[in-house]
Design an enzyme around this catalytic site. Structure first.
Site, PDB file in Angstrom:
ATOM      1  N   LYS A  58       0.844  -1.193   0.000  1.00 37.98           N
ATOM      2  CA  LYS A  58       0.000   0.000   0.000  1.00 37.98           C
ATOM      3  C   LYS A  58       0.879   1.243   0.000  1.00 37.98           C
ATOM      4  O   LYS A  58       1.909   1.287   0.680  1.00 37.98           O
ATOM      5  CB  LYS A  58      -0.915  -0.022   1.227  1.00 37.98           C
ATOM      6  CG  LYS A  58      -1.982   1.062   1.253  1.00 37.98           C
ATOM      7  CD  LYS A  58      -2.887   0.880   2.472  1.00 37.98           C
ATOM      8  CE  LYS A  58      -3.969   1.941   2.555  1.00 37.98           C
ATOM      9  NZ  LYS A  58      -4.850   1.755   3.736  1.00 37.98           N
ATOM     10  N   SER A 131      -9.609   1.790   2.962  1.00 36.33           N
ATOM     11  CA  SER A 131      -8.769   2.539   2.044  1.00 36.33           C
ATOM     12  C   SER A 131      -7.742   1.692   1.289  1.00 36.33           C
ATOM     13  O   SER A 131      -7.073   2.184   0.380  1.00 36.33           O
ATOM     14  CB  SER A 131      -8.028   3.631   2.819  1.00 36.33           C
ATOM     15  OG  SER A 131      -7.171   3.064   3.815  1.00 36.33           O
ATOM     16  N   SER A 155      -9.930  -0.736   7.087  1.00 34.80           N
ATOM     17  CA  SER A 155      -9.398  -0.465   5.749  1.00 34.80           C
ATOM     18  C   SER A 155      -8.728  -1.646   5.075  1.00 34.80           C
ATOM     19  O   SER A 155      -8.376  -1.555   3.900  1.00 34.80           O
ATOM     20  CB  SER A 155      -8.410   0.713   5.801  1.00 34.80           C
ATOM     21  OG  SER A 155      -9.087   1.913   6.069  1.00 34.80           O
TER      22      SER A 155
END
EC number: 6.3.5.7
Length: 517
Positions: A58, A131, A155
């Site tokens: 990420k 996210s 997330s």
């Protein structure tokens, strides 16, 4: 079981729930997924000569081979001078990092649509969740075996549910956060996504990530504390243990049967509960009354911490100063922050700054911290295992062993709960991961901030309490376009019961995968 006198339908006969087939949900035409920010292989000093598996990272977790932009214009050209501890640990265990993945800016969002790089789409052309949407899509599309994400309020688990993959959030303090760009320090947790629960378990337990203290991370549990916590737990000493379903009790939280719960999600929840019963496990209702306030508390605490963490982005240390910064009467950082931050980040900074102001501190931030303690107390009350970080003695709030849960005396006589006015003690809690299936990308883009926030209603409580939780995918009925859709089923364990939680997830996923239901 009953909720307010009406049967929820969790005690079913034979179920037909099954794990998803990853090839069935792909659309016929290629969709621009936009899930990678930077892609390409680059060697690292920590990378072994022979890599054994691929990893996507990420874009808020530092790598030296790729920019770390946090999907924000204010960090568009930023490359970290060092590598995150968790990335280095994976490299040493055979990982080859193939790229960094798109996300909601600084991790603030539910659909991976608040990104300077543009929104992420799932392989089914729907919301990727947020996210960590880019990481989930990279796994779902078969481009990597494992992906790193961060889970502040769900997330990792929400994108896993939307994309039909496995998403694991470990206990707070287990995996190092050094090199993770912070959103909310007391909540941020590095998580893992994969198609296989076994792969995640191998890394966390088999490869010993759970035991790795990091001096560079002040939230990393000390080596002594790790051993103390593990001493009262099973599963940390070797290969995955065979799960004896007859000795396990799963709790179904009454408060999670909300009005907004989609019927298809409720059906999947009911069927997994029925499946567990058919395997011999005990499934009982539990009450977690403070979870009703958990989401509100989270959206006070997380923005408050974010407003402090993002203060460093001023155009001097990070970001580029705007032309207005040259004016003698101008504010140095105003132009840099105005141009660098997106609307959602600005919204949360303002909300967080207000909740920390002198006029609002007592009414919002302090009250939210009290709710957080109550949420943790609710979980500690219903779990069979004690929380090794919490004093077991009763407190003024009534968290102790003598505390009683809500009166469940009106439940149907068939519900297997011995004491309906006392604390039900369970090994794990079973719930949906998200209240609805993944919306279309257009629907996600049109949602208000309030609508988006409600998607975290089932994931936030475990985050506030710092507990381990895993989202497992199950198939739902096809939609009108013939595209398969997923439901995520979440299992929550007591603090530092990660190894046993992963063992149970491996066993349950195996049953779902064989279709023996």
């Amino acid at each position: 079981m009953l909720v307010h006198g009406r049967r929820l339908g969790l005690l079913l006969g034979r179920s037909h729930v099954a794990a998803p087939k990853h090839t069935s949900h792909l659309p016929r035409r290629t969709v621009h997924l936009n899930h990678f920010v930077s892609k390409g292989e680059a060697a690292s000093e920590a990378e072994p000569p022979q890599s054994t598996f691929t990893v996507a990272v990420k874009d808020n977790i530092a790598t030296q081979a790729h920019p770390t932009t946090c999907a924000s214009n204010i960090l568009r050209d930023y490359t970290s001078p060092y590598e995150a501890t968790v990335v280095r640990q994976l490299r040493r265990r055979g990982a080859r990092v193939v790229g960094t993945t798109n996300l909601d800016e600084f991790g603030m969002g539910t659909h991976s649509t608040h990104s300077a790089h543009g929104p992420v789409a799932s392989p089914a052309g729907r919301s990727a969740g947020g996210s960590s949407g880019g990481s989930a899509v990279a796994v779902a599309a078969g481009e990597v075996e494992v992906a790193l994400g961060t889970d502040t309020g769900g997330s990792v688990r929400l994108p896993a549910a939307y994309n039909g993959v496995v998403g694991f959030k470990p206990s707070y303090g287990m995996l190092s956060r050094y090199g993770v760009v912070p959103y909310a320090n007391s909540l941020d947790t590095v998580g893992l996504l994969a198609r296989s629960v076994e792969r995640i378990r191998d890394l966390v337990v088999g490869e010993g990530l759970w035991a790795q203290h990091d001096d560079k991370d002040p939230t990393s549990l000390s080596a002594a504390a790790r051993l103390r916590c593990a001493s009262g737990r099973t599963g940390y000493k070797g290969e995955a243990a065979k799960v004896g379903w007859e000795g396990l009790t799963f709790g179904i939280p009454l408060e999670y049967n909300i009005f907004e719960l989609d019927p298809l999600i409720r059906e999947a929840w009911e069927e997994v509960a029925a499946l567990l019963q058919s395997l011999g496990a005990n499934v009982v209702p539990v009450s977690l009354p403070t979870t009703r306030q958990a989401l509100s508390a989270y959206y006070v605490l997380a923005p408050a911490e974010a407003s402090s963490n993002l203060a460093k982005y001023d155009g001097v240390r990070y970001g580029n100063p705007g032309p207005e910064s040259e004016n003698e009467g101008g504010v140095l950082y105003s132009a840099a922050r105005g141009a660098g931050f997106g609307d959602e980040v600005k919204r949360r900074i303002l909300l967080g700054a207000y909740s920390l102001s002198s006029e609002a501190m007592d009414n919002y931030f302090v009250q939210a911290q009290k709710v957080r303690r109550l949420v943790r107390g609710d979980f500690d009350r219903v779990f069979l295992l004690d929380n090794p970080l919490v004093d077991k003695e009763p407190t003024e709030e009534g968290f102790g062993e003598e505390a009683e849960q809500a009166d469940l005396a009106d439940l149907h006589e068939d519900v297997p709960l011995l004491n309906k006015r006392g604390p039900a003690r369970v090994d794990f809690i079973l719930s949906p991961t998200a209240p609805t299936p993944a919306p279309t990308l257009d629907e996600a883009l049109s949602q208000t901030s309030l609508d988006s926030a409600t998607n975290d209603v089932f994931t936030v409580p475990a985050s506030l309490a710092g507990l381990p939780a895993i989202s497992l995918p199950v198939d739902m009925k096809e939609d009108v376009h013939g595209v398969g859709r997923f439901a995520g089923i979440q299992i929550i364990g007591q603090y530092w019961d990660d190894a046993r939680l992963l063992d149970v997830a491996v066993a349950l996923r195996g049953v779902l995968g064989r279709g023996l239901v």
